[in-house]
Design a protein around this motif. Structure first.
Motif, PDB file in Angstrom:
ATOM      1  N   SER A 532     -26.363  -1.356  -4.285  1.00 51.25           N
ATOM      2  CA  SER A 532     -25.600  -1.515  -3.045  1.00 51.25           C
ATOM      3  C   SER A 532     -25.718  -2.969  -2.590  1.00 51.25           C
ATOM      4  CB  SER A 532     -26.105  -0.575  -1.949  1.00 51.25           C
ATOM      5  OG  SER A 532     -27.322  -1.025  -1.407  1.00 51.25           O
ATOM      6  N   PRO A 534     -26.055  -5.524   0.079  1.00 54.60           N
ATOM      7  CA  PRO A 534     -26.557  -5.370   1.451  1.00 54.60           C
ATOM      8  C   PRO A 534     -25.458  -5.591   2.493  1.00 54.60           C
ATOM      9  CG  PRO A 534     -28.050  -6.724   0.159  1.00 54.60           C
ATOM     10  CD  PRO A 534     -26.856  -6.464  -0.701  1.00 54.60           C
ATOM     11  N   ASN A 537     -20.468  -1.673   3.828  1.00 52.55           N
ATOM     12  CA  ASN A 537     -20.378  -0.302   4.322  1.00 52.55           C
ATOM     13  C   ASN A 537     -19.018   0.293   4.029  1.00 52.55           C
ATOM     14  OD1 ASN A 537     -22.980   0.222   5.773  1.00 52.55           O
ATOM     15  ND2 ASN A 537     -22.375  -1.720   6.699  1.00 52.55           N
ATOM     16  N   SER A 541     -17.944   7.038   1.084  1.00 53.42           N
ATOM     17  CA  SER A 541     -18.662   6.039   0.295  1.00 53.42           C
ATOM     18  C   SER A 541     -17.897   5.620  -0.954  1.00 53.42           C
ATOM     19  CB  SER A 541     -20.021   6.599  -0.109  1.00 53.42           C
ATOM     20  OG  SER A 541     -19.874   7.546  -1.150  1.00 53.42           O
ATOM     21  N   SER A 545     -21.472   0.337  -2.075  1.00 55.06           N
ATOM     22  CA  SER A 545     -21.720   0.372  -0.631  1.00 55.06           C
ATOM     23  C   SER A 545     -23.110   0.961  -0.383  1.00 55.06           C
ATOM     24  CB  SER A 545     -20.662   1.218   0.080  1.00 55.06           C
ATOM     25  OG  SER A 545     -20.762   2.579  -0.298  1.00 55.06           O
ATOM     26  N   GLU A 546     -23.656   0.659   0.779  1.00 53.02           N
ATOM     27  CA  GLU A 546     -24.975   1.218   1.119  1.00 53.02           C
ATOM     28  C   GLU A 546     -24.899   2.738   1.203  1.00 53.02           C
ATOM     29  OE1 GLU A 546     -27.666  -0.434   3.809  1.00 53.02           O
ATOM     30  OE2 GLU A 546     -27.002  -2.500   3.551  1.00 53.02           O
ATOM     31  N   GLN A 547     -23.729   3.251   1.666  1.00 57.21           N
ATOM     32  CA  GLN A 547     -23.572   4.704   1.772  1.00 57.21           C
ATOM     33  C   GLN A 547     -23.646   5.371   0.398  1.00 57.21           C
ATOM     34  OE1 GLN A 547     -21.883   2.504   3.523  1.00 57.21           O
ATOM     35  NE2 GLN A 547     -21.866   3.172   5.663  1.00 57.21           N
ATOM     36  N   GLN A 549     -25.092   4.299  -2.404  1.00 50.80           N
ATOM     37  CA  GLN A 549     -26.474   4.274  -2.907  1.00 50.80           C
ATOM     38  C   GLN A 549     -27.299   5.384  -2.249  1.00 50.80           C
ATOM     39  OE1 GLN A 549     -29.026   1.095  -1.465  1.00 50.80           O
ATOM     40  NE2 GLN A 549     -30.145   1.012  -3.406  1.00 50.80           N
ATOM     41  N   ASN A 550     -27.122   5.503  -0.931  1.00 58.75           N
ATOM     42  CA  ASN A 550     -27.875   6.501  -0.179  1.00 58.75           C
ATOM     43  C   ASN A 550     -27.553   7.920  -0.649  1.00 58.75           C
ATOM     44  OD1 ASN A 550     -29.720   7.036   1.964  1.00 58.75           O
ATOM     45  ND2 ASN A 550     -27.972   7.810   3.158  1.00 58.75           N
ATOM     46  N   HIS A 593     -28.676  -5.033  -7.566  1.00 64.12           N
ATOM     47  CA  HIS A 593     -28.787  -4.611  -6.159  1.00 64.12           C
ATOM     48  C   HIS A 593     -29.205  -3.156  -6.007  1.00 64.12           C
ATOM     49  CE1 HIS A 593     -27.487  -8.340  -4.332  1.00 64.12           C
ATOM     50  NE2 HIS A 593     -26.604  -8.455  -5.304  1.00 64.12           N
ATOM     51  N   THR A 598     -33.581  -5.443   0.427  1.00 65.65           N
ATOM     52  CA  THR A 598     -32.849  -6.606  -0.076  1.00 65.65           C
ATOM     53  C   THR A 598     -33.834  -7.522  -0.786  1.00 65.65           C
ATOM     54  OG1 THR A 598     -33.254  -7.950   1.878  1.00 65.65           O
ATOM     55  CG2 THR A 598     -31.334  -6.488   1.938  1.00 65.65           C
ATOM     56  N   LYS A 604     -32.501  -1.432   3.476  1.00 63.91           N
ATOM     57  CA  LYS A 604     -31.126  -0.919   3.437  1.00 63.91           C
ATOM     58  C   LYS A 604     -31.152   0.531   3.957  1.00 63.91           C
ATOM     59  CE  LYS A 604     -30.064  -3.430  -0.875  1.00 63.91           C
ATOM     60  NZ  LYS A 604     -29.603  -3.199  -2.267  1.00 63.91           N
TER      61      LYS A 604
END
Ligand SMILES: *[C@@H]1O[C@H](CO)[C@@H](O)[C@H](O)[C@H]1NC(C)=O
Ligand SMILES: *[C@@H]1O[C@H](CO)[C@@H](O)[C@H](O)[C@H]1NC(C)=O
Ligand SMILES: *[C@@H]1O[C@H](CO)[C@@H](O)[C@H](O)[C@H]1NC(C)=O
Ligand SMILES: *[C@@H]1O[C@H](CO)[C@@H](O)[C@H](O)[C@H]1NC(C)=O
Ligand SMILES: *[C@@H]1O[C@H](CO)[C@@H](O)[C@H](O)[C@H]1NC(C)=O
Length: 627
Positions: A532, A534, A537, A541, A545-547, A549-550, A593, A598, A604
């Motif tokens: 992701s 950093p 968003n 997702s 994107s951070e979403q 990865q989450n 990433h 980060t 994150k």
């Protein structure tokens, strides 16, 4: 599979104690000069052959070269300059430092010690070659007493070549490709400059090079302690052996102290065994306190102390069944991380602030475990793992192995031996990893790995041996049955089935279950995750994107919960703790990433998901033993 103390003892007696490198210590007798700081630095041309060696640069003053500059030690050199030439350099660089050595130390033995130089190093003292060493991430040293000029300035020169390090274990022609011409279907396109070289790294991290860890001029007495081996288990039983270079007319005194400096044992023998009633055990975080003891070895001549060394250790036992790993007979579930020694500017260079921040963050996350991906980490870190109660799998610098030649095997055995030798007394080390993601579907890999397993078992019966599998599956791996437990890296939702997050649970569950059904060994999933960028968003997702990865991480956790419930896995490690630099490829945007932090160590979104999970499972005192 309880480790048998006597097995270890017998093997110990047959291995040479003299080859060991003790950690550097300052005490009543021992001292050292640090050679860290700014060294003179000269780079040879990119892939320029062997100009410096050929022209005997070791006899010259490098600081007189018109293109000389300075380089901080320790640090990788790659990101310290301003151009891509230094960053992407392949070939030789030269380091030089001039230092006075005081006359008052002339009766001490002087040993020049490098904690890590990546990759191939040739070392000179006052122009004379004193040693060379292959491979980074492990210490090497050389006695330079006869080269040193006391009460005078001395010149220390180190030539470093990173050409072979494109694989951490060299793999011949795979390391780099000479591309003077591009040959497409027999038609030669000569658009490329003469002698052009393309670097094909066989691993997914930047090939940081140079003097990566501390350099010390160690001063020890001429009669000195050379090695200490300690095995201490959770019943309070212990065995130790120590060696010195000369014991004629020397009295040995050994004392053991607990964490409150109470003496609990003493002997005047170089080896001994015993049993401590009520030994306070070393536990990983979440299971108990990481209690440490100290073994103090003294050499005495005519009533005078001539050498002393203090080694810390812990009473703890690692065992394993066919499904679980136990520490002190209690089930241990790894809540862990794959990591890198990597930071802005210094690359893979050791830095106390970065190390301390990383371990503080690991504790904040509720972690209890990590793997030294993909090479042995600094000695400082190993002592911190002991003190903090962080359980560690230590890994040889062998990533993405695909060549199984005799030469590779011999080098690999040497690195494995040096690694175990360095870290054998650390209670935090609970396993040795032989390699990360080798091409072990190849038939010839079996004999190769058999020698590694036998080597590790031969030196150390007290810890399990593992290998981290990536390219192979349960049905085509030639080596997994040789291991005491199995590690598997899996990226469902990323390298496999990108975008199909709802599929992750089933895929991970069945993949890992099949490894378990096939091999009947404990399994740790040592890598999973997604990149992701950093602050990028996207809702819903999208990859990177951070979403996204989450969500990959959350779904993989569902599989882990089911696998743990079904007694299939005994641990999990996210890939990766923090973002890190790589070479340039289309799948990497300024590095990898997959960090939950980060590169500058900010959390994150995924970090909070992982933290909640690990903190919920942090207390391991109630874990049940599976049949
Ligand atoms: C630096 O200077 C030396 C000595 O003149 C020379 O051989 C070497 O090629 C120079 N380095 C580079 C990168 O040009
Ligand atoms: C050092 O680097 C040169 C390229 O500049 C290469 O030809 C040579 O093989 C390397 N030597 C070693 C020992 O790594
Ligand atoms: C170019 O490749 C062809 C096969 O595609 C091969 O037969 C030929 O020898 C190659 N030529 C050179 C100069 O490498
Ligand atoms: C052990 O060595 C110490 C220090 O030299 C000495 O005081 C003590 O008497 C020795 N003990 C035995 C049992 O020899
Ligand atoms: C994940 O898959 C396992 C195995 O099929 C299943 O038992 C479990 O209920 C699934 N978990 C979720 C949250 O769907």
């Amino acid at each position: 599979m309880i480790p048998r103390l006597w097995d270890f003892l017998i093997l110990l007696l047959t291995t040479s104690l003299a080859t060991c490198l003790l950690h550097v210590q300052k005490n009543e007798i021992r001292t050292f000069d640090s050679l860290d700081g700014l060294w003179t630095f000269v780079r040879e041309p990119h892939n320029g052959g062997d100009i410096g060696i050929g022209n005997q640069w070791n006899t010259l003053d490098l600081d007189k070269f018109s293109n000389a500059t300075v380089m901080p030690v320790p640090s990788a050199y790659n990101d310290i300059g301003t151009g891509s030439e230094l960053r992407d350099h392949i070939g030789w660089v030269w380091y030089e430092k001039k230092e006075f050595v005081p006359l008052r130390d002339r009766n001490m033995r002087h040993v020049l010690r490098f904690a890590s130089v990546n990759y191939f190093a040739v070392v000179y003292v006052n122009s004379e070659k004193v040693t060379s060493h292959t491979g980074g991430h492990l210490p090497f040293e050389v006695d330079v007493s006869s080269q040193i000029k006391f009460g005078a300035e001395n010149k220390f020169t180190v030539a470093v070549n990173n050409t072979l390090s494109w694989s951490t274990i060299p793999q011949g022609d795979f390391n780099y490709q000479k591309l003077a011409q591009r040959n497409i279907s027999g038609r030669i396109l000569s658009r490329l400059p003469d002698g052009a070289v393309k670097n094909v790294g066989n691993f997914d991290f930047f090939n940081y090079a140079g003097i990566l860890r501390t350099v010390q001029l160690v001063k020890i007495p001429s009669t000195h302690i050379q090695n200490i081996n300690i095995v201490a288990d959770h019943t309070g039983s212990f065995f130790f052996e120590t060696a010195a270079n000369n014991l004629d007319g020397i009295q040995v005194e050994v004392k053991m102290f607990d964490g409150d400096s109470n003496q609990v044992y003493t002997t005047n023998q170089t080896k001994g065994e015993g049993k401590l009633e009520n030994a306070k055990l070393w536990w990983p975080r979440g299971m108990g306190d990481p209690n440490l003891y100290t073994l103090e070895v003294s050499l005495i001549s005519d009533g005078e102390l001539i050498d002393i060394y203090r080694e810390t250790f812990g009473f703890r036992t690692v065992t394993w069944s066919d499904s679980q790993i136990f520490i002190n007979s209690k089930p241990f579930y790894c809540l862990g991380f794959g990591m890198h020694e990597d930071f802005e500017l210094i690359g893979r260079g050791f830095n106390q602030a970065v190390m301390t921040k990383d371990l503080n963050l690991l504790e904040w996350m509720g972690g209890n475990c990590y793997r030294t991906t993909h090479y042995p980490y600094s000695e400082e870190r190993m002592f911190e793992n002991d003190r903090r109660g962080i359980a560690v799998i230590v890994e040889t610098p062998a990533v993405g192995l695909k060549g199984f030649s005799k030469a590779n095997n011999n080098l690999h055995i040497k690195m494995l031996t040096d690694m175990i030798d360095r870290d054998k007394n650390h209670p935090s080390v609970f396993a040795w990893s032989l390699a990360n993601e080798p091409q072990t579907a190849k038939k010839e890999s079996r004999a190769y790995f058999k020698t590694l397993v036998d080597t590790a078992h031969g030196i150390d019966r007290t810890r399990p041996v593992t290998t981290v599998y990536g390219p192979t599956n349960f049905d085509n791996d030639e080596t997994a049955d040789l291991m005491d437990f199995i590690c598997v890296n899996r990226y469902y939702g990323w390298y496999i089935d990108m975008g199909y997050i709802p599929w992750i649970n089933q895929s991970v569950y069945w993949d890992i279950s099949l490894w378990r059904e096939t091999f009947h060994k404990p399994i740790i999933v040592t890598e999973y995750g997604a990149d992701s960028i950093p602050g990028l968003n996207q809702e819903p997702s999208v990859d990177f994107s951070e979403q996204y990865q989450n969500e990959v991480i959350q779904e993989t956790h569902h599989a882990f919960d089911a696998l743990h419930k079904d007694h299939t896995i005994t641990g999990e490690m996210i890939w990766n703790f923090a973002d890190f630099m790589t070479g340039m490829t289309t799948t990497r945007a300024v590095g990898n990433h997959k960090g939950v932090f980060t590169r500058s160590r900010q959390a994150k979104i995924a970090a909070y998901t992982l933290r909640n999970r690990y903190l919920k499972r942090f207390d391991q005192t109630q874990l049940e033993i599976w049949d």
